[in-house]
Design a protein around this motif. Structure first.
Motif, PDB file in Angstrom:
ATOM      1  N   VAL A  30      -3.476   1.391   7.778  1.00  0.00           N
ATOM      2  CA  VAL A  30      -3.954   2.765   7.620  1.00  0.00           C
ATOM      3  C   VAL A  30      -3.888   3.517   8.945  1.00  0.00           C
ATOM      4  O   VAL A  30      -3.470   4.673   9.005  1.00  0.00           O
ATOM      5  CB  VAL A  30      -5.390   2.774   7.049  1.00  0.00           C
ATOM      6  CG1 VAL A  30      -5.926   4.178   6.966  1.00  0.00           C
ATOM      7  CG2 VAL A  30      -5.408   2.121   5.681  1.00  0.00           C
ATOM      8  N   VAL A  59      -5.734  -4.247   6.675  1.00  0.00           N
ATOM      9  CA  VAL A  59      -5.646  -2.955   5.982  1.00  0.00           C
ATOM     10  C   VAL A  59      -5.846  -1.825   6.988  1.00  0.00           C
ATOM     11  O   VAL A  59      -5.145  -0.815   6.970  1.00  0.00           O
ATOM     12  CB  VAL A  59      -6.695  -2.855   4.850  1.00  0.00           C
ATOM     13  CG1 VAL A  59      -6.645  -1.481   4.200  1.00  0.00           C
ATOM     14  CG2 VAL A  59      -6.464  -3.926   3.810  1.00  0.00           C
ATOM     15  N   MET A  90     -10.334  -5.585  -6.085  1.00  0.00           N
ATOM     16  CA  MET A  90     -11.455  -6.446  -6.434  1.00  0.00           C
ATOM     17  C   MET A  90     -11.001  -7.878  -6.649  1.00  0.00           C
ATOM     18  O   MET A  90     -11.640  -8.824  -6.192  1.00  0.00           O
ATOM     19  CB  MET A  90     -12.112  -5.913  -7.699  1.00  0.00           C
ATOM     20  CG  MET A  90     -12.652  -4.522  -7.490  1.00  0.00           C
ATOM     21  SD  MET A  90     -12.419  -3.532  -8.974  1.00  0.00           S
ATOM     22  CE  MET A  90     -12.794  -1.918  -8.340  1.00  0.00           C
ATOM     23  N   ALA A  91      -9.881  -8.038  -7.340  1.00  0.00           N
ATOM     24  CA  ALA A  91      -9.390  -9.387  -7.605  1.00  0.00           C
ATOM     25  C   ALA A  91      -9.051 -10.097  -6.298  1.00  0.00           C
ATOM     26  O   ALA A  91      -9.402 -11.259  -6.096  1.00  0.00           O
ATOM     27  CB  ALA A  91      -8.168  -9.338  -8.509  1.00  0.00           C
ATOM     28  N   LEU A 110      -2.494  -5.664 -11.907  1.00  0.00           N
ATOM     29  CA  LEU A 110      -1.648  -4.523 -11.554  1.00  0.00           C
ATOM     30  C   LEU A 110      -1.237  -3.708 -12.770  1.00  0.00           C
ATOM     31  O   LEU A 110      -0.712  -2.613 -12.661  1.00  0.00           O
ATOM     32  CB  LEU A 110      -0.399  -5.003 -10.810  1.00  0.00           C
ATOM     33  CG  LEU A 110      -0.640  -5.394  -9.357  1.00  0.00           C
ATOM     34  CD1 LEU A 110       0.551  -6.119  -8.785  1.00  0.00           C
ATOM     35  CD2 LEU A 110      -0.951  -4.172  -8.523  1.00  0.00           C
ATOM     36  N   LEU A 151      -7.324  -6.583  -0.566  1.00  0.00           N
ATOM     37  CA  LEU A 151      -8.290  -7.004   0.452  1.00  0.00           C
ATOM     38  C   LEU A 151      -8.337  -8.523   0.493  1.00  0.00           C
ATOM     39  O   LEU A 151      -9.349  -9.116   0.794  1.00  0.00           O
ATOM     40  CB  LEU A 151      -9.681  -6.437   0.149  1.00  0.00           C
ATOM     41  CG  LEU A 151      -9.974  -5.070   0.752  1.00  0.00           C
ATOM     42  CD1 LEU A 151     -11.373  -4.614   0.396  1.00  0.00           C
ATOM     43  CD2 LEU A 151      -9.811  -5.091   2.259  1.00  0.00           C
ATOM     44  N   ILE A 186       0.833  -1.204   0.000  1.00  0.00           N
ATOM     45  CA  ILE A 186       0.000   0.000   0.000  1.00  0.00           C
ATOM     46  C   ILE A 186       0.866   1.251   0.000  1.00  0.00           C
ATOM     47  O   ILE A 186       0.646   2.193  -0.755  1.00  0.00           O
ATOM     48  CB  ILE A 186      -0.948   0.030   1.222  1.00  0.00           C
ATOM     49  CG1 ILE A 186      -1.877  -1.173   1.206  1.00  0.00           C
ATOM     50  CG2 ILE A 186      -1.775   1.316   1.223  1.00  0.00           C
ATOM     51  CD1 ILE A 186      -2.848  -1.217   2.357  1.00  0.00           C
ATOM     52  N   VAL A 213      -9.734  -6.956   6.046  1.00  0.00           N
ATOM     53  CA  VAL A 213     -10.087  -5.574   6.335  1.00  0.00           C
ATOM     54  C   VAL A 213      -9.320  -5.090   7.568  1.00  0.00           C
ATOM     55  O   VAL A 213      -8.796  -3.976   7.602  1.00  0.00           O
ATOM     56  CB  VAL A 213     -11.612  -5.443   6.557  1.00  0.00           C
ATOM     57  CG1 VAL A 213     -11.967  -4.059   7.073  1.00  0.00           C
ATOM     58  CG2 VAL A 213     -12.355  -5.730   5.267  1.00  0.00           C
ATOM     59  N   TYR A 232      -8.097  -2.324  -9.471  1.00  0.00           N
ATOM     60  CA  TYR A 232      -8.555  -3.650  -9.846  1.00  0.00           C
ATOM     61  C   TYR A 232      -8.003  -4.719  -8.933  1.00  0.00           C
ATOM     62  O   TYR A 232      -8.601  -5.766  -8.732  1.00  0.00           O
ATOM     63  CB  TYR A 232      -8.190  -3.960 -11.294  1.00  0.00           C
ATOM     64  CG  TYR A 232      -9.029  -3.153 -12.237  1.00  0.00           C
ATOM     65  CD1 TYR A 232     -10.345  -3.516 -12.460  1.00  0.00           C
ATOM     66  CD2 TYR A 232      -8.545  -2.007 -12.822  1.00  0.00           C
ATOM     67  CE1 TYR A 232     -11.151  -2.759 -13.278  1.00  0.00           C
ATOM     68  CE2 TYR A 232      -9.336  -1.243 -13.640  1.00  0.00           C
ATOM     69  CZ  TYR A 232     -10.641  -1.623 -13.873  1.00  0.00           C
ATOM     70  OH  TYR A 232     -11.439  -0.867 -14.666  1.00  0.00           O
ATOM     71  N   ILE A 278      -3.926  -1.518  -3.015  1.00  0.00           N
ATOM     72  CA  ILE A 278      -4.524  -2.148  -1.838  1.00  0.00           C
ATOM     73  C   ILE A 278      -4.881  -3.590  -2.147  1.00  0.00           C
ATOM     74  O   ILE A 278      -5.356  -3.896  -3.226  1.00  0.00           O
ATOM     75  CB  ILE A 278      -5.820  -1.423  -1.413  1.00  0.00           C
ATOM     76  CG1 ILE A 278      -5.591   0.078  -1.378  1.00  0.00           C
ATOM     77  CG2 ILE A 278      -6.281  -1.900  -0.060  1.00  0.00           C
ATOM     78  CD1 ILE A 278      -6.877   0.851  -1.345  1.00  0.00           C
ATOM     79  N   LEU A 290     -10.187  -9.396  -3.315  1.00  0.00           N
ATOM     80  CA  LEU A 290     -11.432  -9.614  -2.577  1.00  0.00           C
ATOM     81  C   LEU A 290     -12.119 -10.894  -3.060  1.00  0.00           C
ATOM     82  O   LEU A 290     -12.496 -11.758  -2.261  1.00  0.00           O
ATOM     83  CB  LEU A 290     -12.352  -8.412  -2.789  1.00  0.00           C
ATOM     84  CG  LEU A 290     -13.604  -8.326  -1.946  1.00  0.00           C
ATOM     85  CD1 LEU A 290     -13.254  -7.921  -0.540  1.00  0.00           C
ATOM     86  CD2 LEU A 290     -14.571  -7.312  -2.533  1.00  0.00           C
TER      87      LEU A 290
END
Lengths: 320, 293
Positions: free
Chosen positions: A251, A247, A115-116, A106, A59, A51, A244, A112, A57, A118
């Motif tokens: 953060v 992450v 989403m991938a 990437l 997930l 990150i 989550v 993207y 990012i 996740l």
């Protein structure tokens, strides 16, 4: 020059604290929390590199964490493979999977990868629950053998404390140096401005995919250690909520700040335990604190605190 | 034998697909106005449904009065979220704002648990449970309500974005935030409006699906994930894409469950989603995002 010295001083101080903590901390419960902090800290470290330095990012780090844990468990408990080489093999395999996942996603602008990863996390979680023959299904996988040092099994909270924190410090040190190396500078350039980085002859795509694979390998290592330490794993640990949380730790600690990441991992691992006394309100408070920190200290807890104290900038390389 | 079930699969795919489409629309509207992926979208759905349950079962309001009030509740939650944490955030980094919505999602979910408890709740169908038999498929009246209401929402939204000044202003913001501000559009107001709209649409989705699936405080998570996947499938930010992506995901899911295995229903849906992401990452109707290098 002074920056390197500063880094050494801070790192030695951390190592000192780690060495002395078991003298102060009595009782398996607190050691357990410290050990979980080391494990989460490892995952956070990898994700922070991704990150903070590649600006991407994931997930799905719970999935890579879970791959480490489940593959180590399945191979060592069901097929009696030696734990250490298995751990290494699983790490490499996880990195390769991340590599393959990263290549198409990437390359593109936008998020993207989120989403991938996740989607990947959800699929893996379902496999953990459904493939009962291999994974033990929702009730989990028990009887994972401990790691050995020579012929000595590393068991119990205190022995595992030394094992886990040694690994954490080792990887932390490597990461601190990675950040200050040519690779780290290249990654920071990509984060600042991809176009400029590209123009400077940095192969931005390759760097991003490689750092993603490395961060997945960190998570896998943490997962294997976790499995051997607790000897029991279940799918619930590896769902997207964990992704989550990781992450969040990055953060809250401060994106791109490895020391901040450690603080984030420590605070957010301990927080639910402290809030535990609040019973049903624990998660509600967790959500409120998360929002509060992000709203008021968007640059992260550690940089925020440092600024508050007014001592200026922090040790880590990523001040700007 | 399994072929005779095809119409039934089609109907249930269309039903869940409509819900995913509505949730995907909510994602898209907020994304277009703010650039944020709103992880609390599922909680809008849940809160709408739970409010509806309380209004009809505790207060005793008729469906026709309770429906708009529950939608208003969803809008209010969206509004509060925008004027609260999102606007007060001392950062305009997308990542920070996205993580704030994660915090908001946890907070709403846990608050809902304290208000409505942990057990799943249900809602009476709008007009009875006598299924209509149509060839090989049995259609619940609620299914017709779902399809009808979804259609109305989609048409109204389409008209809003193409015919009204405010809708056009929102599209301008989506196109180019700075440009929109330059020609005098209140970008902040549009952001707020996007949250209000998404809250309302989410609430509608929750209210109409609850008679079929029941609703619990934590049900928003999976619904949001599916809606999110649908939005990607169709092309993130595209309204047409959201609707078609939703219906497609519903179809993939039910056919996957029917022909492959129901245990792997969700895995199957997300596997297809991953494949689409790899082959055509901009989704079916997404704009080609040209990387300027």
């Amino acid at each position: 020059m002074t920056k390197t010295r500063k880094k050494w001083i801070y790192f030695s101080a951390l190592a000192g604290v780690v060495a002395l903590l078991p003298l102060l901390v009595k009782g398996g419960y607190y050691l357990l929390i410290l050990n979980i902090i080391a494990i989460n800290g490892l995952v956070v470290l990898g994700l922070n590199l991704l990150i903070g330095f590649a600006g991407q990012i994931s997930l799905g780090h719970a999935a890579f964490f879970g791959m480490g844990a489940y593959f180590s468990a399945i191979f060592t408990a069901m097929y009696n493979t030696p734990p250490w080489p298995t751990l290494l093999g699983v790490m490499i395999f996880t990195a390769v999977v991340a590599f393959v996942l990263g290549i198409p996603t990437l390359r593109l602008a936008g998020h993207y990868l989120v989403m991938a990863t996740l989607g990947f996390n959800i699929i893996l979680y379902i496999l953990m629950v459904q493939m009962e023959h291999w994974t033990g299904g929702p009730s989990g996988f028990a009887g994972i053998p401990p790691l050995h040092l020579g012929s000595l099994p590393i068991q119990g909270d205190l022995s595992c404390y030394w094992l886990l924190w040694t690994f954490f410090l080792l990887v932390f040190f490597v990461s601190l140096n990675l950040v200050d190396s040519r690779v780290g500078r290249a990654l920071r350039a990509i984060h600042e401005n991809e176009l400029v980085a590209n123009a400077l002859g940095i192969n931005t795509e390759r760097y991003k995919v490689v750092i993603f694979a490395i961060s997945a390998a960190y998570a896998s290592l943490a997962g294997s250690l976790y499995a051997h330490y607790l000897s029991f794993i279940s799918p619930k640990t590896f769902d997207i909520f964990y992704s989550v949380q990781i992450v969040t730790m990055v953060v809250v600690g401060g994106i791109g700040n490895l020391w901040g990441g450690l603080l984030g991992a420590a605070v957010l691992t301990a927080l639910p335990e402290i809030l535990h006394a609040m019973r049903d309100y624990a998660l509600l408070l967790y959500g409120l604190i998360l929002m509060g920190v992000l709203v008021f200290f968007p640059e992260g807890l550690l940089p925020g605190l440092v600024k508050l104290v007014g001592r200026g900038r922090l040790v880590n390389g990523n001040e700007n | 034998m399994i072929w005779s079930q095809l119409p039934q699969f089609f109907v249930s795919g269309l039903t869940s697909g409509s819900i995913y489409a509505l949730i995907a629309l909510g994602f898209g509207i907020i994304h277009n106005a703010t650039g944020i992926v709103n992880f609390a979208q599922g909680e809008f759905v849940m809160i709408g449904a739970m409010t509806m349950i309380s209004l009809t079962q505790v207060v005793g309001l008729p469906v026709l009065t309770a429906f708009p009030l529950a939608v208003l509740a969803g809008m209010a939650v969206g509004w509060l979220m925008e004027i609260g944490p999102i606007r007060r955030a001392r950062s305009d980094s997308i990542l920070i704002l996205v993580m704030i919505t994660v915090g908001a999602s946890i907070t709403m979910r846990e608050t809902a648990m304290h208000i409505w408890g942990k057990t799943p709740r249900t809602l009476a169908s709008f007009s009875g449970d006598e299924p209509l038999v149509l060839g090989n498929a049995a259609i619940l009246p609620q299914t017709l309500w779902i399809l009808g209401i979804t259609l109305v929402v989609v048409v109204l939204l389409g008209l809003f974005f193409s015919r009204t000044m405010v809708g056009k202003a929102m599209r301008a913001v989506a196109e180019n935030r700075r440009g929109a501000a330059l020609i005098g559009i209140g970008v902040h107001r549009m952001k707020m409006l996007s949250f209000v709209l998404s809250g309302g649409i989410g609430a509608v989705a929750g209210i109409i699906i609850t008679p079929i699936t029941t609703m619990s405080y934590s049900a928003g998570v999976m619904l949001a994930l599916k809606g999110f996947a649908a939005a990607i499938l169709g092309g993130y930010g595209s309204m047409k894409g959201a609707v078609i992506g939703g219906l497609l995901l519903g179809a993939i899911e039910t056919f996957g469950a029917g022909f492959v295995s129901s245990a792997y229903k969700d895995a199957f849906a997300f596997l297809i989603f991953l494949l689409v992401l790899f082959i055509r990452p901009t989704g079916l109707f997404g704009k080609e995002e040209v990387k300027r290098v």
